[in-house]
Design an enzyme around this catalytic site. Structure first.
Site, mmCIF file in Angstrom:
data_model
loop_
_atom_site.group_PDB
_atom_site.id
_atom_site.type_symbol
_atom_site.label_atom_id
_atom_site.label_comp_id
_atom_site.label_asym_id
_atom_site.label_seq_id
_atom_site.Cartn_x
_atom_site.Cartn_y
_atom_site.Cartn_z
ATOM 1 C CG ASP A 58 34.344 -3.014 47.114
ATOM 2 O OD1 ASP A 58 33.995 -2.617 48.238
ATOM 3 O OD2 ASP A 58 34.155 -2.365 46.072
ATOM 4 C CB THR A 91 28.597 -1.863 48.981
ATOM 5 O OG1 THR A 91 29.836 -2.533 49.177
ATOM 6 C CG2 THR A 91 28.865 -0.474 48.471
ATOM 7 C CB THR A 92 29.009 -6.206 52.114
ATOM 8 O OG1 THR A 92 30.113 -5.991 51.242
ATOM 9 C CG2 THR A 92 28.698 -7.677 52.191
ATOM 10 C CG ASP A 381 35.552 0.273 50.584
ATOM 11 O OD1 ASP A 381 35.064 0.806 49.564
ATOM 12 O OD2 ASP A 381 35.466 -0.938 50.822
HETATM 13 P P1 ADP Z 1 30.818 -3.399 53.864
HETATM 14 O O1 ADP Z 1 30.863 -3.558 52.387
HETATM 15 O O2 ADP Z 1 29.431 -3.445 54.377
HETATM 16 O O3 ADP Z 1 31.593 -2.221 54.354
HETATM 17 P P2 ADP Z 1 32.921 -4.974 55.027
HETATM 18 O O4 ADP Z 1 33.405 -6.275 54.500
HETATM 19 O O5 ADP Z 1 33.800 -3.806 54.867
HETATM 20 O O6 ADP Z 1 31.504 -4.714 54.428
HETATM 21 O O7 ADP Z 1 32.623 -5.209 56.578
HETATM 22 C C1 ADP Z 1 32.134 -4.210 57.404
HETATM 23 C C2 ADP Z 1 31.805 -4.778 58.759
HETATM 24 O O8 ADP Z 1 32.979 -5.291 59.398
HETATM 25 C C3 ADP Z 1 31.237 -3.728 59.682
HETATM 26 O O9 ADP Z 1 30.084 -4.222 60.296
HETATM 27 C C4 ADP Z 1 32.350 -3.511 60.688
HETATM 28 O O10 ADP Z 1 31.879 -3.117 61.957
HETATM 29 C C5 ADP Z 1 32.991 -4.857 60.729
HETATM 30 N N1 ADP Z 1 34.354 -4.830 61.257
HETATM 31 C C6 ADP Z 1 35.419 -4.129 60.817
HETATM 32 N N2 ADP Z 1 36.510 -4.357 61.578
HETATM 33 C C7 ADP Z 1 36.134 -5.238 62.540
HETATM 34 C C8 ADP Z 1 36.799 -5.886 63.625
HETATM 35 N N3 ADP Z 1 38.070 -5.658 63.882
HETATM 36 N N4 ADP Z 1 36.075 -6.720 64.402
HETATM 37 C C9 ADP Z 1 34.780 -6.942 64.122
HETATM 38 N N5 ADP Z 1 34.099 -6.388 63.113
HETATM 39 C C10 ADP Z 1 34.759 -5.540 62.333
HETATM 40 MG MG MG Z 2 33.618 -1.854 54.291
#
Ligand code: ADP
Ligand code: MG
Length: 529
Positions: A58, A91-92, A381
Site C-alpha cells: 500500500d 495513492t501509488t 482501499d
Molecule cells: P494504487 O495505490 O494507485 O491504487 P494499486 O497497486 O492498487 O495502486 O494499483 C492500481 C492499478 O492497478 C490501477 O491502475 C488499476 O487499473 C490496476 N489494476 C487493477 N487490477 C488490474 C488487472 N486485473 N489488470 C490490470 N490492471 C489492474
Molecule cells: Mg489501489
C-alpha cells in the site's frame, strides 16, 4: 544561476540546482513505490528501529512509515495522504504521476524552457484532463458492478483468491450504512481476530467486541439485552491514596471489610435497579462485583476500548455513563441479544440485533497479525472505492486504459496550442503513460511492447483497451470488469499536478531559522546531488 551561496555551505540552493535537486527527490519517492503498482506489484517490508515489521503493498503506508527528510519529497508524501483521505485508494498512482510530471518537466528545463511556461502548460493540461475524464467515465448501476470495483481495488493485495467473497462483504456493508448514497466510513467497524484462516472473515450485522464475559458464572447469552456502558471502574478506587485505616482487632477488620463490601454491593444494586442485564465497562471490575453480577445473571465485559464504547453507544442507543450513582433506565441501550462466542483461543462478545439497524462489523480473520493488517489495508482501499463509486456511479476502465486514452486526447489538445506551453501539455500527457507501462513492467512484460499495442488500439478508437493482467493481454478492460472509480483518477491527477507545479515554481531553497520543535536544517538535501 545554480550556485550555492551564503556563509554556511549548502544552506541555500538556488535556481536550476534547486529545481534539479527537488525534482530528483520527488522522483526517488515515486521510484520507491513504483514496484508495488498493480495486481502484480511487489510488497515492501518496512522495519523500524526496534524491529517492528510491516509487509505491505500500500503506497501511503510505505510512505508514512519511511523516514523522509527531503522537503520536496515530503510534499510528494503529502499527496499520498490527501489521496488516502479523499478516496482511500490510488495513492501509488498519485505519487507516480507527480514524480513523472516532474521528471518530464526537467526535459523541458533542459531545453531552456522557463518554468513559468511549463507550469502554465501543466495547468491547461490538468484542466483539460478533468474535462476529458468526465467525458470518458461510464455510469454503473448494479451491485455486480460495485463488486467489480471492489475486486479491482483488492487485486494483488494478498486476498486475490477470496475477492468474490470479500467484495460481497464490502458492498453489503456499504449498502447497509449508506444514506442517500452517502457513507460515513466510520460507521463500518473493522474487527480483527487472530487464529482462524482468512476465509473465515465475515460481515456481522451487529457489534463484535474482542473480549468475552469476565466471569464464568455469568450467562453465555442474554436475550433482550438492556445494555449499560460504564466509564468508571467497578472497584474500590485508589486504596493506596486514601487515608490509612488502622485495624487492630478482628472486629475492626470485619467492620472494614464489610464496609468495602457494602460499597461494592451498592454499585451492583444501582445497576440492577436501572434494569441493565449487560454491562460494558471501560475500566476494571472487582472480583466481588463480578460475583454479585453473576448472581444477578448480568453479563459483563471489562476493559472495553473507548472506541468500542462509542460504537456500542451509537449501535444500541446507550449513553456512556461516567457516574454510576446516576445511572437510570433511560441511559440503557438495546439489542436483541448479547452472546459470548469462543473461536480459536479467543472469546468475543457479539451484540446482535441492535437498536440501530446500521450497526455492523467486518470481522477480519487471519493466521498472523501481518496478514490481518494487509487484508485490512486492501479492504479499506476497496471500501473507499466502493463509497466513491456509490456517490456518483461513475467509473473508468482500469489496467491503464483510461490513462492511455487521456494521454492520446491531451496530445491532440497540445497540437492545437501555438506557444511552447504545448510542449508541456505533451509531456504531461506522456507522463500518464507511466501507469500502464509500469503495470506491464511489474508483471514482467515488456513495457514498450505493451505501450505500443495500447496506443495502436486507442488509435483504432478502442477507448477502453487496457492491459488485463489476468490474461496478460491488451483487452477491453471495461468489459472485463476491471473498473475503478472516476474519483480515484480525478483526485490523483489534480493533486499530482498541483504538487508538481508547486515544486517547479521553487527556485530557491533556504534553510530557514529553527522553528519550535522542528529541525531548521533541510536535512537530506545535499544527499541527492
Ligand atoms: P494504487 O495505490 O494507485 O491504487 P494499486 O497497486 O492498487 O495502486 O494499483 C492500481 C492499478 O492497478 C490501477 O491502475 C488499476 O487499473 C490496476 N489494476 C487493477 N487490477 C488490474 C488487472 N486485473 N489488470 C490490470 N490492471 C489492474
Ligand atoms: Mg489501489
Amino acid at each position: 544561476m545554480g550556485d550555492s551561496i551564503g556563509s554556511e555551505e549548502g544552506s541555500r540552493i538556488l535556481g536550476r540546482d534547486a529545481q534539479r535537486n527537488n525534482i530528483l527527490a520527488a522522483r526517488v519517492v515515486a521510484e520507491t513505490v513504483k514496484t508495488t503498482l498493480g495486481p502484480k506489484g511487489m510488497d515492501k517490508m518496512l522495519v523500524d528501529r526496534v524491529g517492528n515489521i510491516i509487509v505491505t503493498n500500500d503506497g501511503v503506508t510505505i510512505l508514512e512509515e519511511m523516514e523522509i527528510e527531503h522537503p520536496a519529497a515530503k510534499m510528494i508524501v503529502e499527496i499520498a495522504k490527501t489521496q488516502e483521505k479523499e478516496v482511500g485508494d490510488g495513492t501509488t498512482t498519485a505519487v507516480m504521476l507527480a514524480g513523472r510530471f516532474l521528471e518530464n518537466a526537467e526535459k523541458l528545463l533542459d531545453m531552456k524552457i522557463h518554468p513559468t511556461i511549463i507550469t502554465q502548460g501543466y495547468r491547461w493540461a490538468e484542466e483539460k484532463a478533468q474535462i476529458i475524464l468526465n467525458e470518458l467515465a461510464v455510469e454503473i448501476d448494479s451491485k455486480e458492478d460495485l463488486m467489480k470495483v471492489a475486486q479491482t481495488a483488492m487485486t494483488g493485495k494478498g486476498v486475490e483468491y477470496l475477492k468474490e467473497k470479500f467484495s460481497k462483504i464490502i458492498v453489503d456493508a456499504v449498502e447497509i450504512v449508506a444514506e442517500n448514497k452517502e457513507v460515513d466510513l466510520e460507521d463500518i467497524r473493522i474487527g480483527k481476530q487472530k487464529g482462524l484462516a482468512i476465509e473465515n472473515t465475515k460481515l456481522i450485522k451487529g457489534i463484535v467486541i474482542d473480549k468475552g464475559k469476565i466471569n464464568l458464572e455469568m450467562p453465555g447469552k442474554v436475550e433482550e439485552a438492556r445494555i449499560a456502558l460504564i466509564e468508571e471502574a467497578l472497584e474500590i478506587q485508589g486504596p493506596e491514596t486514601e487515608a490509612k485505616i488502622s485495624v487492630s482487632t478482628p472486629d475492626q477488620l470485619q467492620n472494614f471489610l464489610s464496609q468495602e463490601d457494602s460499597i461494592l454491593k451498592s454499585k451492583v444494586e444501582w445497576i440492577k435497579e436501572s434494569g441493565a442485564n449487560v454491562l460494558f465497562v471501560q475500566k476494571g471490575i472487582d472480583d466481588l462485583v463480578q460475583y454479585y453480577l453473576a448472581k444477578e445473571g448480568i453479563y459483563a465485559v471489562r476493559r472495553v476500548m473507548k472506541s468500542d464504547m462509542q460504537s456500542l453507544a451509537k449501535a444500541t442507543g446507550a449513553k456512556i455513563i461516567s457516574k454510576l450513582s446516576e445511572i437510570c433506565p433511560g441511559d440503557l441501550g438495546y439489542a436483541n441479544y448479547v452472546e459470548e462466542q469462543k473461536e480459536g483461543e479467543e472469546s468475543m462478545t457479539y451484540v446482535m440485533g441492535c437498536k440501530n439497524p446500521k450497526a455492523l462489523t467486518i470481522l477480519i480473520r487471519g493466521g498472523t497479525e501481518h496478514v490481518i493488517d494487509e487484508v485490512e489495508r486492501g479492504m479499506k482501499d476497496a471500501l473507499g472505492d466502493v463509497v466513491a463509486t456509490l456517490k456518483n456511479s461513475m467509473v473508468v476502465a482500469g489496467g491503464g486504459a483510461i490513462e492511455i486514452e487521456l494521454a492520446k486526447r491531451l496530445k491532440e489538445f497540445a497540437s492545437t496550442l501555438k506557444g511552447r506551453e504545448g510542449l508541456a501539455v505533451k509531456e504531461f500527457a506522456s507522463a500518464l503513460e507511466f501507469i500502464p507501462s509500469t503495470l506491464a513492467e511489474n508483471a514482467g512484460m515488456d513495457p514498450i511492447d505493451v505501450l505500443t499495442e495500447l496506443r495502436v488500439s486507442h488509435d483504432a478508437n478502442m477507448k477502453t483497451a487496457g492491459l488485463n493482467l489476468f490474461s496478460g493481454k491488451v483487452e477491453d478492460t471495461l468489459m472485463q470488469g476491471i473498473i475503478e472509480p472516476l474519483k480515484v483518477k480525478t483526485q490523483a491527477i489534480a493533486s499530482a499536478s498541483e504538487v508538481a507545479i508547486m515544486i517547479l515554481r521553487i527556485d530557491d531553497v533556504i534553510a530557514a531559522k529553527k522553528s519550535s520543535g522542528n529541525s531548521g536544517k533541510l536535512g537530506g538535501m545535499q544527499g541527492y546531488d
